[in-house]
Design an enzyme around this catalytic site. Sequence first.
Site, PDB file in Angstrom:
ATOM      1  N   LYS A  54       0.836  -1.205   0.000  1.00 26.15           N
ATOM      2  CA  LYS A  54       0.000   0.000   0.000  1.00 26.15           C
ATOM      3  C   LYS A  54       0.873   1.259   0.000  1.00 26.15           C
ATOM      4  O   LYS A  54       0.661   2.179  -0.794  1.00 26.15           O
ATOM      5  CB  LYS A  54      -0.905  -0.016   1.235  1.00 26.15           C
ATOM      6  CG  LYS A  54      -1.921   1.109   1.227  1.00 26.15           C
ATOM      7  CD  LYS A  54      -2.702   1.146   2.523  1.00 26.15           C
ATOM      8  CE  LYS A  54      -3.514  -0.103   2.717  1.00 26.15           C
ATOM      9  NZ  LYS A  54      -4.924   0.086   2.836  1.00 26.15           N
ATOM     10  N   ARG A 124      -3.374   2.784   8.719  1.00 29.12           N
ATOM     11  CA  ARG A 124      -3.687   1.489   8.094  1.00 29.12           C
ATOM     12  C   ARG A 124      -2.449   0.619   8.001  1.00 29.12           C
ATOM     13  O   ARG A 124      -1.349   1.119   7.823  1.00 29.12           O
ATOM     14  CB  ARG A 124      -4.183   1.686   6.655  1.00 29.12           C
ATOM     15  CG  ARG A 124      -5.466   2.460   6.526  1.00 29.12           C
ATOM     16  CD  ARG A 124      -5.721   2.663   5.034  1.00 29.12           C
ATOM     17  NE  ARG A 124      -6.644   3.750   4.791  1.00 29.12           N
ATOM     18  CZ  ARG A 124      -7.926   3.584   4.499  1.00 29.12           C
ATOM     19  NH1 ARG A 124      -8.435   2.388   4.408  1.00 29.12           N
ATOM     20  NH2 ARG A 124      -8.700   4.631   4.293  1.00 29.12           N
ATOM     21  N   GLY A 133      -8.233  -7.309   4.961  1.00 24.60           N
ATOM     22  CA  GLY A 133      -9.017  -7.393   6.188  1.00 24.60           C
ATOM     23  C   GLY A 133      -8.363  -8.142   7.333  1.00 24.60           C
ATOM     24  O   GLY A 133      -8.965  -8.302   8.387  1.00 24.60           O
ATOM     25  N   MET A 135      -5.514  -7.394   8.985  1.00 28.64           N
ATOM     26  CA  MET A 135      -4.885  -6.571  10.024  1.00 28.64           C
ATOM     27  C   MET A 135      -5.767  -5.367  10.314  1.00 28.64           C
ATOM     28  O   MET A 135      -6.833  -5.214   9.744  1.00 28.64           O
ATOM     29  CB  MET A 135      -3.500  -6.162   9.566  1.00 28.64           C
ATOM     30  CG  MET A 135      -2.537  -7.328   9.589  1.00 28.64           C
ATOM     31  SD  MET A 135      -0.919  -6.859   9.069  1.00 28.64           S
ATOM     32  CE  MET A 135      -1.121  -6.680   7.322  1.00 28.64           C
ATOM     33  N   ARG A 380      -3.847  -1.385  -5.993  1.00 29.73           N
ATOM     34  CA  ARG A 380      -3.049  -2.607  -5.853  1.00 29.73           C
ATOM     35  C   ARG A 380      -3.499  -3.584  -6.933  1.00 29.73           C
ATOM     36  O   ARG A 380      -4.596  -3.426  -7.489  1.00 29.73           O
ATOM     37  CB  ARG A 380      -3.228  -3.228  -4.466  1.00 29.73           C
ATOM     38  CG  ARG A 380      -4.645  -3.629  -4.184  1.00 29.73           C
ATOM     39  CD  ARG A 380      -4.837  -4.125  -2.770  1.00 29.73           C
ATOM     40  NE  ARG A 380      -6.243  -4.325  -2.494  1.00 29.73           N
ATOM     41  CZ  ARG A 380      -6.761  -4.487  -1.295  1.00 29.73           C
ATOM     42  NH1 ARG A 380      -6.007  -4.438  -0.235  1.00 29.73           N
ATOM     43  NH2 ARG A 380      -8.053  -4.688  -1.134  1.00 29.73           N
ATOM     44  N   HIS A 496     -16.061  -8.458   2.098  1.00 29.61           N
ATOM     45  CA  HIS A 496     -15.003  -9.336   2.604  1.00 29.61           C
ATOM     46  C   HIS A 496     -15.174 -10.758   2.061  1.00 29.61           C
ATOM     47  O   HIS A 496     -14.240 -11.379   1.561  1.00 29.61           O
ATOM     48  CB  HIS A 496     -15.043  -9.341   4.136  1.00 29.61           C
ATOM     49  CG  HIS A 496     -14.072 -10.283   4.739  1.00 29.61           C
ATOM     50  ND1 HIS A 496     -14.397 -11.570   5.080  1.00 29.61           N
ATOM     51  CD2 HIS A 496     -12.751 -10.150   5.010  1.00 29.61           C
ATOM     52  CE1 HIS A 496     -13.334 -12.173   5.563  1.00 29.61           C
ATOM     53  NE2 HIS A 496     -12.316 -11.334   5.539  1.00 29.61           N
ATOM     54  N   SER A 805      13.809 -42.563 -10.663  1.00 30.37           N
ATOM     55  CA  SER A 805      12.627 -41.736 -10.404  1.00 30.37           C
ATOM     56  C   SER A 805      12.600 -41.481  -8.907  1.00 30.37           C
ATOM     57  O   SER A 805      12.606 -42.419  -8.108  1.00 30.37           O
ATOM     58  CB  SER A 805      11.373 -42.482 -10.854  1.00 30.37           C
ATOM     59  OG  SER A 805      10.247 -41.726 -10.491  1.00 30.37           O
ATOM     60  N   CYS A 872       8.383 -38.861  -8.936  1.00 31.09           N
ATOM     61  CA  CYS A 872       7.002 -39.338  -8.949  1.00 31.09           C
ATOM     62  C   CYS A 872       6.348 -39.218  -7.576  1.00 31.09           C
ATOM     63  O   CYS A 872       5.219 -39.630  -7.382  1.00 31.09           O
ATOM     64  CB  CYS A 872       6.912 -40.763  -9.468  1.00 31.09           C
ATOM     65  SG  CYS A 872       7.817 -41.924  -8.442  1.00 31.09           S
ATOM     66  N   TYR A 892      11.763 -34.953 -16.125  1.00 25.80           N
ATOM     67  CA  TYR A 892      10.304 -34.865 -16.060  1.00 25.80           C
ATOM     68  C   TYR A 892       9.824 -34.878 -14.618  1.00 25.80           C
ATOM     69  O   TYR A 892      10.561 -35.267 -13.707  1.00 25.80           O
ATOM     70  CB  TYR A 892       9.645 -36.034 -16.830  1.00 25.80           C
ATOM     71  CG  TYR A 892       9.811 -37.381 -16.176  1.00 25.80           C
ATOM     72  CD1 TYR A 892       8.922 -37.806 -15.191  1.00 25.80           C
ATOM     73  CD2 TYR A 892      10.850 -38.229 -16.537  1.00 25.80           C
ATOM     74  CE1 TYR A 892       9.079 -39.049 -14.578  1.00 25.80           C
ATOM     75  CE2 TYR A 892      11.012 -39.468 -15.942  1.00 25.80           C
ATOM     76  CZ  TYR A 892      10.122 -39.866 -14.953  1.00 25.80           C
ATOM     77  OH  TYR A 892      10.278 -41.075 -14.331  1.00 25.80           O
TER      78      TYR A 892
END
Length: 916
Positions: A54, A124, A133, A135, A380, A496, A805, A872, A892
């Site tokens: 912010k 803020r 929302g 904090m 934002r 919210h 693998s 895997c 992979y």
Amino acid sequence: MPKKIKKKALKNAKVKKAKASKSKKTSSKFKWVYNFEDTPRLNTQSLKNLLGGKGANLSEMIRIKLPVPPGFTITTEACNEYYNLNKKYPAALVKQVKDSIKKVEKKIKKSFGNASNPLLVSVRSGARVSMPGMMDTVLNLGLNDKTVIGLAKKTNNEAFAYDSYRRFIQMYSNVVLGVNHHNFEDLIENYKLTKGVLLDTELTAEDWKSLIGSFREQIIKETGKDFPQDVHQQLWGAIGAVFQSWKNHRANVYRKLNNIPEEWGTAVNVQSMVFGNMGQDCATGVAFTRNPSTGENSFYGEYLINAQGEDVVAGIRTPQNITKKARLEAGSKELSMQESMPKAFNELVTIYKKLEKHYRDMQDIEFTVENKKLWMLQTRSGKRTAKASIKIAVDMVKEKLINKDEAVLRIDPKILDTLLHPTLDPNATKNIVAKGLPASPGAATGKVTFTADDAEQLKAQGQKSILVRLETSPEDIHGMHAAEGILTCRGGMTSHAAVVARGMGRPCVSGAGTIQIDYESKLFKVGSHEVKEGDIVTLDGSTGEVMLGEVNTIKPDISGDFSTLMAWADKVRSLKIRTNAETPLDTKVARDFGAEGIGLCRTEHMFFDDERILYVRQMILSKNVEDRNEALKKILPFQKKDFIEIFKTMSGLPVTVRLLDPPLHEFLPKSEKEISGVASSLNITEREIKNRINDLHEENPMLGHRGCRLAISYPEIYEMQCEAIFEALMECQKAKVKAIIPEIMIPLICTAKELEILRALVDRVAKIVEKKYSIKLSYLVGTMIELPRAALNAFEISKQADFFSFGTNDLTQTTLGISRDDSGKFLDDYVNNNIFKIDPFISIDVDGVGQLVKIACENGKKNNSKIKLGICGEHGGDPDSIDFCHNAGLHYVSCSPYRVPIARLAAAQAKIRSKR
Ligand code: PEP
Ligand code: MG
């Protein structure tokens, strides 16, 4: 430099650096506070790290000359130092805040605490990434018994001044003094009842004065002290509360859910107030530069005349549309901002376009109109649904705002999950009982529940719930996460509930005003229906419909923008994506999602089928090799049939078949009833079965007689499986299925000798089949790396292996010495205590398991430069682990079918990041 000396020098340098930074921070010159107009020249990310999102964006908006009320940011470093100093402010902070206030006073020509011309500020929070929302915020700070009179005179609006004062008292008392807001709401409700009015806006200055008196009495009752009149005391109270809110329960939960490190801290933004609640030529609103639900490129937002910002987001009043188009679409009669405030609206349009161009992303903006003048309070990157994320990214490439790599990087792979799941069947019968706003798309069915805790409890019991609330607040975050969907009676598209649900990918219907909730009786009424806790309802977050009962769903559509983006991802990635699948259905789903082969076919899953489990049990209960071979002969045709189907679906692609892995006791019956059933089917006594179960009992089966160890004891099991694979391959060749080369994978290898013996077994069976059918078979033999010893001996083991693998489920278990089956009970404590940043069974433990993977890759390649490397374990579908795999040089990753698109995107992102 010798290693030892180098180490010491490094250590000294580190200590020096730490000392220097400590002394820097105690120096009065260390900067903790920046006014918006003189923030440091840093790159965007560093600026956000220092000032929070912010703060960084407010200073950026000033730099590009947008109308922003003056103010300053206390850095995130100050927040961290506050905690380092045991919740005390760093020495230089107080003076720097004072100096910064002076600069604001000069700019706005008002004075903090001045009785005739008071400066009021908002305080803020603002972390690096937005945590909507979670904090605390305090507005209208600087009002007291004297300044309120000054404000009334200056604005010639006594009702506004006292309304602001009572808002401030309510908010401050709640956030800073810990007085529950219900205290104040009850007082207001009773007052309105006595006076016979419905709306807050009908109350006069005298009414607010009287209520303020009651508030003050209540505060004394609750805290033992009067409401603070010293504006500086007020300010420091609010700054401390914002710092502390960084570690409140809901912020902690949100951080954990979103992997936000605690050490980031929050900044505090102190900004001169502008007022949207000073009359009919004032307003406040929030808007998105594109539609956050669909991604459509049209300005989209809500506003309220004569209101303050929190009225819009809190869902207390249902806001009006910003554009005329949206108003008409919604069928609303309340004038849009475009119609009621055309000048401010046009200015807002110019600004939003400028902001989108500047940030090259969809923005979520907050603004206030004070006596017709437009002020920007925030911008934002807007939270959006998965669908909108993709549409916006693809559109922005077409609009030449970003390039394809950026578009690929913009999408969080995890959100794809929400796109891959079913939506409501448009032809299904629906019993629609209410309609709210389509706040977050997707279909959700579950049991009605009215509290966040209940939703969480149901989830723990494996049950699905729909959380039904008047409106949600940040305290409900855990329940929103646990529920399948969220339904609220109040609040708009930016409430919210809507914002958080979209961020989480939970379907949400908000503002369903016809629903009346009775929390006490645990039911809601809508029309003539009464829906009780536990009843099943279905939500459609894309249409806003609320339906009784369960409704049929259909497969998702993954064409259009989704496939465009995936094509860009596929073009850039170098990791191949395979799937873990053994049923024809899973294999087909995975293929449709773009799997390029099978990385793990767990053959034991094929054993559990009703028809064959009996033969498997017979095989396990056999007393000698002959009997075992008899039983195996009966299993063989089933295995062969399964392999034929899989090889056909994966024609032309690699298929890794893992030979039997789990300990045998897993296949035996457990209950008395099952035991007696098996005994009669196999014509043996229950005692014999029980004895065998006892024989097979192991204290620690995951480290016991399983994996390749079974085949060392009973080679005939693997022989049967290999025969089934080769026979299936031969059938496919006969049927002219495009060639597949099976990769036969031996699990739980720990020494090279084990693999040498079992590789010879595979080759022996291949030769027999080749001879029987006079054909030549092509296949690979390799191993899973699931044990630290295997990783460390990769050089020797690779002499016997065509591929490795990484079975990182077991490798994590065996490296950390933490049971994969029992860790759920205590791993949360490890994450909460920052021992692990994230559950190591979800995301690879880079420092431990990761090191072993790297060692095995390097040593395996040293001996066999052509060795194929894959993963895997479950980590193969986790984006962070995929990034690791890319950098470790794997060829992979293999994951469950629904995670294949996630892996495709994550693999592309890993490649793009590594190029930069
Ligand atoms: C592993 O251990 O990572 C693996 C894939 O095998 P399984 O989960 O079947 O033990
Ligand atoms: Mg394993």
